[in-house]
Motif scaffolding. Sequence first.
Motif, PDB file in Angstrom:
ATOM      1  N   LYS A  69       0.761  -1.265  -0.123  1.00 17.68           N
ATOM      2  CA  LYS A  69      -0.018  -0.094   0.032  1.00 17.68           C
ATOM      3  C   LYS A  69       0.972   1.556   0.106  1.00 17.68           C
ATOM      4  O   LYS A  69       0.576   2.061  -0.541  1.00 17.68           O
ATOM      5  N   ALA A  70       1.965   1.070   0.660  1.00 20.23           N
ATOM      6  CA  ALA A  70       2.859   2.452   0.736  1.00 20.23           C
ATOM      7  C   ALA A  70       3.535   2.606  -0.626  1.00 20.23           C
ATOM      8  O   ALA A  70       3.700   3.876  -1.149  1.00 20.23           O
ATOM      9  N   MET A  71       3.976   1.642  -1.133  1.00 21.63           N
ATOM     10  CA  MET A  71       4.562   1.797  -2.649  1.00 21.63           C
ATOM     11  C   MET A  71       3.482   2.094  -3.610  1.00 21.63           C
ATOM     12  O   MET A  71       3.650   2.806  -4.573  1.00 21.63           O
ATOM     13  N   GLU A  72       2.245   1.703  -3.451  1.00 19.80           N
ATOM     14  CA  GLU A  72       1.019   2.411  -4.135  1.00 19.80           C
ATOM     15  C   GLU A  72       0.860   3.655  -4.240  1.00 19.80           C
ATOM     16  O   GLU A  72       0.467   4.452  -5.178  1.00 19.80           O
ATOM     17  N   MET A  73       1.095   4.186  -2.731  1.00 19.77           N
ATOM     18  CA  MET A  73       1.047   5.592  -2.602  1.00 19.77           C
ATOM     19  C   MET A  73       2.174   6.387  -2.987  1.00 19.77           C
ATOM     20  O   MET A  73       2.226   7.703  -2.759  1.00 19.77           O
ATOM     21  N   GLY A  74       3.264   5.911  -3.218  1.00 19.96           N
ATOM     22  CA  GLY A  74       4.512   6.562  -3.647  1.00 19.96           C
ATOM     23  C   GLY A  74       5.347   6.792  -2.605  1.00 19.96           C
ATOM     24  O   GLY A  74       6.433   7.404  -2.858  1.00 19.96           O
ATOM     25  N   ILE A  75       5.178   5.964  -1.640  1.00 21.99           N
ATOM     26  CA  ILE A  75       6.158   6.027  -0.530  1.00 21.99           C
ATOM     27  C   ILE A  75       7.175   4.676  -0.490  1.00 21.99           C
ATOM     28  O   ILE A  75       6.731   3.674  -0.343  1.00 21.99           O
ATOM     29  N   ASP A  76       8.582   5.136  -0.725  1.00 16.93           N
ATOM     30  CA  ASP A  76       9.424   3.985  -0.727  1.00 16.93           C
ATOM     31  C   ASP A  76      10.965   4.374   0.032  1.00 16.93           C
ATOM     32  O   ASP A  76      11.957   3.964  -0.561  1.00 16.93           O
ATOM     33  N   TRP A  77      10.937   5.178   1.063  1.00 15.88           N
ATOM     34  CA  TRP A  77      12.020   5.590   1.476  1.00 15.88           C
ATOM     35  C   TRP A  77      12.980   4.628   2.112  1.00 15.88           C
ATOM     36  O   TRP A  77      14.164   4.872   2.037  1.00 15.88           O
ATOM     37  N   TRP A  78      12.319   3.395   2.313  1.00 17.52           N
ATOM     38  CA  TRP A  78      13.206   2.406   2.963  1.00 17.52           C
ATOM     39  C   TRP A  78      14.271   1.844   1.753  1.00 17.52           C
ATOM     40  O   TRP A  78      15.331   1.270   2.145  1.00 17.52           O
ATOM     41  N   LYS A  79      14.007   1.951   0.532  1.00 18.28           N
ATOM     42  CA  LYS A  79      15.019   1.735  -0.504  1.00 18.28           C
ATOM     43  C   LYS A  79      15.962   2.648  -0.593  1.00 18.28           C
ATOM     44  O   LYS A  79      17.257   2.109  -1.036  1.00 18.28           O
ATOM     45  N   ARG A  80      15.930   3.741   0.041  1.00 18.99           N
ATOM     46  CA  ARG A  80      17.240   4.603  -0.115  1.00 18.99           C
ATOM     47  C   ARG A  80      17.751   4.891   1.084  1.00 18.99           C
ATOM     48  O   ARG A  80      18.846   5.441   1.383  1.00 18.99           O
ATOM     49  N   ASP A  81      17.331   4.359   2.379  1.00 13.09           N
ATOM     50  CA  ASP A  81      17.907   4.472   3.804  1.00 13.09           C
ATOM     51  C   ASP A  81      19.027   3.711   3.894  1.00 13.09           C
ATOM     52  O   ASP A  81      19.048   2.128   3.675  1.00 13.09           O
ATOM     53  N   PRO A  82      20.170   4.079   4.186  1.00 10.63           N
ATOM     54  CA  PRO A  82      21.339   3.334   4.234  1.00 10.63           C
ATOM     55  C   PRO A  82      21.413   2.431   5.477  1.00 10.63           C
ATOM     56  O   PRO A  82      22.183   1.452   5.158  1.00 10.63           O
ATOM     57  N   MET A  83      20.577   2.698   6.352  1.00  8.66           N
ATOM     58  CA  MET A  83      20.376   1.379   7.206  1.00  8.66           C
ATOM     59  C   MET A  83      19.512   0.246   7.091  1.00  8.66           C
ATOM     60  O   MET A  83      19.751  -0.623   7.409  1.00  8.66           O
ATOM     61  N   LEU A  84      18.888   0.686   5.884  1.00  9.82           N
ATOM     62  CA  LEU A  84      17.838  -0.530   5.706  1.00  9.82           C
ATOM     63  C   LEU A  84      18.073  -1.288   4.361  1.00  9.82           C
ATOM     64  O   LEU A  84      17.667  -2.468   4.010  1.00  9.82           O
TER      65      LEU A  84
END
Length: 110
Positions: A69-84
């Motif tokens: 659902k987050a990716m459907e909403m355009g939220i994907d910060w975990w892909k760029r977070d260096p810790m994740l």
Amino acid sequence: MTEPTISTRRAGMDRYGFTSPAPRPEGLADILERVLDKGIIIAGDIRVNLVDVELLTVKIRLLVVSVDKAMEMGIDWWKRDPMLSASAQDLAAENRELRARLEELERDGE
């Protein structure tokens, strides 16, 4: 009139034999599944003022959804977070190496 059995109550009937207007979730798992599927947003602001002077403002935004659902909403910060993200960790390591090389070149140039 006889008292309905437990099985008829679980089927959505009240004690008088009428069906309830909306089905009730059976438990926490159903509620959690529904929340993750639809999403829930909690937002609030905390402000501390002293004699009309704003001393502190805290803005709280909490979004609870599934990853899909987050990716459907355009939220994907975990892909760029260096810790994740492994690729982001590689990028951070490369960045550190480049900075060290740059510092070494600057020292040699002095």
